[in-house]
Scaffold this motif. Structure first.
Motif: not given
Length: 183
Positions: A25-26, A165-172
């Protein structure tokens, strides 16, 4: 025939883009990219300027840009505004760096925990799952309807308002309150 192929290709591309947009998501008016790390995405969110400033003041940029995996429960600017007047300003002072680091690391888990996994852990633990953070805090994860809540060691409760909120090193997971360690 050629027009049909072009239209089908364009539609497939649009649908793939729409699916990708739905997956991540935004946040704070900015797109979050799954191929960027936590810091690279957070700096673009208008809702997380206080968090970014705090991460910089605590010297955690390099850590949260690292390989992880990390789950970050990211308080919004409004969440920081809910703290007692002067708290943020005091935490950002150089002499309070250790306390700022403790507060921030109480929002970080050394794992990649998506909301469905957290929900399953809550169910498996009869409605209350203890979450150990990098900062040594233990948060209590529960469900409030279909929303995940986290209660800190002072009894303050934050709700996950934007999950996964997917990240290259985890999730927010965006939250609406700042979680604080026991004093």
């Amino acid at each position: 025939m050629f027009r049909t192929i072009i239209t089908a290709t364009a539609l497939a591309g649009f649908m793939a883009g729409a699916a990708q947009a739905q997956e991540n998501p935004m946040v704070g008016g900015a797109p979050m990219f799954a191929d960027k790390n936590i810091v690279e995405n957070a700096v673009n969110s208008a809702d997380h300027t206080t968090l970014v400033a705090a991460v910089q003041a605590a010297g955690l940029v390099e850590t949260l840009s690292g390989p992880g995996p990390f789950t970050v429960f990211a308080p919004t600017n409004a969440a920081f505004d809910n703290l007692a007047e002067g708290t943020v300003e005091d935490l950002l002072k150089p002499e309070n760096k250790d306390m700022l680091t403790k507060v921030l690391t109480c929002h970080v888990v050394a794992a990649d925990a998506m909301s469905d996994a957290i929900g399953q852990m809550i169910m498996d633990d009869n409605g209350n799952h203890p979450v150990e953070t990098v900062g040594g805090c233990v948060l209590q994860a529960q469900m409030d309807g279909d929303m995940i809540t986290l209660t800190d060691e002072r009894g303050r409760t934050a709700t996950v308002t934007i999950a996964d909120v997917k990240q290259s090193n985890g999730v927010i997971h965006v939250i609406d309150e700042v979680l604080l360690p026991a004093m």
